[in-house]
Scaffold this motif. Sequence first.
Motif, PDB file in Angstrom:
ATOM      1  N   GLU A  27       0.826  -1.203   0.000  1.00 20.12           N
ATOM      2  CA  GLU A  27       0.000   0.000   0.000  1.00 20.12           C
ATOM      3  C   GLU A  27       0.866   1.261   0.000  1.00 20.12           C
ATOM      4  O   GLU A  27       2.083   1.216   0.087  1.00 20.12           O
ATOM      5  CB  GLU A  27      -0.936   0.007   1.218  1.00 20.12           C
ATOM      6  CG  GLU A  27      -0.305   0.396   2.539  1.00 20.12           C
ATOM      7  CD  GLU A  27       0.579  -0.679   3.152  1.00 20.12           C
ATOM      8  OE1 GLU A  27       0.681  -1.766   2.563  1.00 20.12           O
ATOM      9  OE2 GLU A  27       1.190  -0.418   4.196  1.00 20.12           O
ATOM     10  N   ASN A  28       0.207   2.394  -0.063  1.00 17.98           N
ATOM     11  CA  ASN A  28       0.829   3.724   0.063  1.00 17.98           C
ATOM     12  C   ASN A  28       1.955   3.947  -0.952  1.00 17.98           C
ATOM     13  O   ASN A  28       3.046   4.405  -0.604  1.00 17.98           O
ATOM     14  CB  ASN A  28       1.354   3.942   1.482  1.00 17.98           C
ATOM     15  CG  ASN A  28       0.238   3.927   2.516  1.00 17.98           C
ATOM     16  OD1 ASN A  28      -0.898   4.290   2.206  1.00 17.98           O
ATOM     17  ND2 ASN A  28       0.548   3.495   3.720  1.00 17.98           N
ATOM     18  N   GLY A  29       1.677   3.620  -2.198  1.00 21.54           N
ATOM     19  CA  GLY A  29       2.632   3.921  -3.261  1.00 21.54           C
ATOM     20  C   GLY A  29       3.755   2.933  -3.451  1.00 21.54           C
ATOM     21  O   GLY A  29       4.643   3.144  -4.287  1.00 21.54           O
ATOM     22  N   GLU A  57      13.274   1.146  -3.153  1.00 17.41           N
ATOM     23  CA  GLU A  57      12.756   2.494  -3.361  1.00 17.41           C
ATOM     24  C   GLU A  57      13.097   2.909  -4.785  1.00 17.41           C
ATOM     25  O   GLU A  57      14.274   3.075  -5.128  1.00 17.41           O
ATOM     26  CB  GLU A  57      13.378   3.458  -2.349  1.00 17.41           C
ATOM     27  CG  GLU A  57      12.870   4.878  -2.480  1.00 17.41           C
ATOM     28  CD  GLU A  57      13.638   5.853  -1.616  1.00 17.41           C
ATOM     29  OE1 GLU A  57      13.140   6.957  -1.408  1.00 17.41           O
ATOM     30  OE2 GLU A  57      14.761   5.523  -1.180  1.00 17.41           O
ATOM     31  N   TYR A  68       6.915  -5.316   9.246  1.00 24.27           N
ATOM     32  CA  TYR A  68       5.497  -5.428   9.557  1.00 24.27           C
ATOM     33  C   TYR A  68       5.310  -6.082  10.932  1.00 24.27           C
ATOM     34  O   TYR A  68       6.084  -6.969  11.313  1.00 24.27           O
ATOM     35  CB  TYR A  68       4.772  -6.251   8.488  1.00 24.27           C
ATOM     36  CG  TYR A  68       4.634  -5.528   7.169  1.00 24.27           C
ATOM     37  CD1 TYR A  68       3.453  -4.880   6.835  1.00 24.27           C
ATOM     38  CD2 TYR A  68       5.692  -5.472   6.272  1.00 24.27           C
ATOM     39  CE1 TYR A  68       3.316  -4.206   5.634  1.00 24.27           C
ATOM     40  CE2 TYR A  68       5.583  -4.794   5.073  1.00 24.27           C
ATOM     41  CZ  TYR A  68       4.398  -4.161   4.760  1.00 24.27           C
ATOM     42  OH  TYR A  68       4.269  -3.477   3.576  1.00 24.27           O
ATOM     43  N   THR A  77       0.526  -4.455  10.346  1.00 26.00           N
ATOM     44  CA  THR A  77       0.723  -3.022  10.160  1.00 26.00           C
ATOM     45  C   THR A  77       2.182  -2.753   9.827  1.00 26.00           C
ATOM     46  O   THR A  77       3.095  -3.261  10.497  1.00 26.00           O
ATOM     47  CB  THR A  77       0.347  -2.242  11.437  1.00 26.00           C
ATOM     48  OG1 THR A  77      -1.008  -2.518  11.774  1.00 26.00           O
ATOM     49  CG2 THR A  77       0.536  -0.741  11.218  1.00 26.00           C
ATOM     50  N   ARG A  78       2.396  -1.943   8.800  1.00 26.88           N
ATOM     51  CA  ARG A  78       3.780  -1.615   8.434  1.00 26.88           C
ATOM     52  C   ARG A  78       4.305  -0.476   9.317  1.00 26.88           C
ATOM     53  O   ARG A  78       3.625   0.534   9.515  1.00 26.88           O
ATOM     54  CB  ARG A  78       3.868  -1.204   6.957  1.00 26.88           C
ATOM     55  CG  ARG A  78       5.292  -0.844   6.524  1.00 26.88           C
ATOM     56  CD  ARG A  78       5.415  -0.805   5.013  1.00 26.88           C
ATOM     57  NE  ARG A  78       4.626   0.249   4.404  1.00 26.88           N
ATOM     58  CZ  ARG A  78       5.094   1.473   4.134  1.00 26.88           C
ATOM     59  NH1 ARG A  78       6.351   1.796   4.445  1.00 26.88           N
ATOM     60  NH2 ARG A  78       4.306   2.358   3.554  1.00 26.88           N
ATOM     61  N   LYS A  80       6.636   2.721  10.171  1.00 27.47           N
ATOM     62  CA  LYS A  80       6.962   3.882   9.345  1.00 27.47           C
ATOM     63  C   LYS A  80       8.386   3.796   8.792  1.00 27.47           C
ATOM     64  O   LYS A  80       8.670   4.324   7.720  1.00 27.47           O
ATOM     65  CB  LYS A  80       6.780   5.165  10.150  1.00 27.47           C
ATOM     66  CG  LYS A  80       5.330   5.482  10.489  1.00 27.47           C
ATOM     67  CD  LYS A  80       5.208   6.795  11.236  1.00 27.47           C
ATOM     68  CE  LYS A  80       3.758   7.122  11.541  1.00 27.47           C
ATOM     69  NZ  LYS A  80       3.620   8.416  12.283  1.00 27.47           N
TER      70      LYS A  80
END
Length: 425
Positions: A27-29, A57, A68, A77-78, A80
Amino acid sequence: MVVPKDPSDPYLKEWVKIPENPIIVPENGINASSFRDPTTAWLGKDGKWRIVVGNKEDQHHNGKALLYISKDFVHWTRKKHPLHSSKKTGMWECPDFYPVTPLGKLGLDTSATGPQIKHVLKVSLDDTRFEYYTVGTYFTDIDRYVPDSTSADNKNGLRYDYGKFYASKTFFDSHKNRRILWGWINESDSVQDDIAKGWSGVQAIPRAIWLDSTSKSQLIQWPVSELESLHANKVYKENIILKSGSAIEIGGVKAAQVDVEVSFNLPSLTDLEKMDANLNAQQLCSNDGAASKSMVGPFGLLVLASKNLAEHTAIFFRVGLHQNKMKILMCSDQSRSSLKTDVDKTTYGSFVSFSFNKKNVSLRVLVDHSIVESFGEGGKTCITARVYPNVAIGEDAHLYLFNNGVSSVTASKLTAWDMKPAQQP
């Protein structure tokens, strides 16, 4: 996520997917094509599970180990921040993260932590198709891994294996308290050959892996002890003098499938050659193969060799000065491994961690038709090769000790075993 269909089945042959799938998504790009290969999970002191997923990246080409966390192993949940990342290393495939002890050969459960425990992070680099690892510290309070400064944290770092060995994973064997490494050996012949034989790629012999208790900065690997159950006929020899230019056949074993261990006494280390300081180990091995000559070496083994030596794979040592330091170079020279012209014959090599207070250097080589796995100095340096001889096959394969160096070398002890075919359970 999948669970066993029948948990009582000792072989766990059937599995079913849980309805909550997929449990982790990019998720998130995050680029889905740069998101794969979760590690074995470990359990933190807070009672939460953690896994790492390989990532890249795209903008800066930095490799990442995305972290995670889950309370129930289903909902994740990943964090940050990644567990670790490194600049310009590209996609990190098959990451592996596990604890090691500096106190011996015993393995540790993947969730083990403590003040005396180090951690290993291994990644497979998609850009180069080889792996590297670092040894460092896992700061559990902030979920970050920091490598020690003892080796490079990039493609020039330490490697499990300096040959054809990729996409590896370890697991903790709680029955024998050891960590086992599995690695993939891909093919070196043509796609057409692969299609004709109907398969492509094999697993290497599983290896026990542990932290070197002396340096505490590199790993040692050794074939699992179960391999010895396949030993058959044994040949043992002592004090074989290898004069300059000699090649002495070791008979009494079937050289197409053989396990051989040999210890070489080093001669006087004077007037050593100066190796090109601008070249790395693999380049040095490629430029000066088994047929070249220096004051000390090359000396070692010729495996899967034809009777006239037109075909052979050479695994050897050479001692010299590199960047003003005395070093031992270990090479696996495939340049004459086959008379075929459509196979890869890359030569591999690495420097061996070695104390020159010692007077001998050891080599173990496992040969299985097209596979040559070599372990230098007790498993400090490992090189795997895939070779396809045209003549030196079956009963026409031979095994030799050789020395092409100026100085004579003595093989103080040599043991070789025929290998019985493995039987399926």
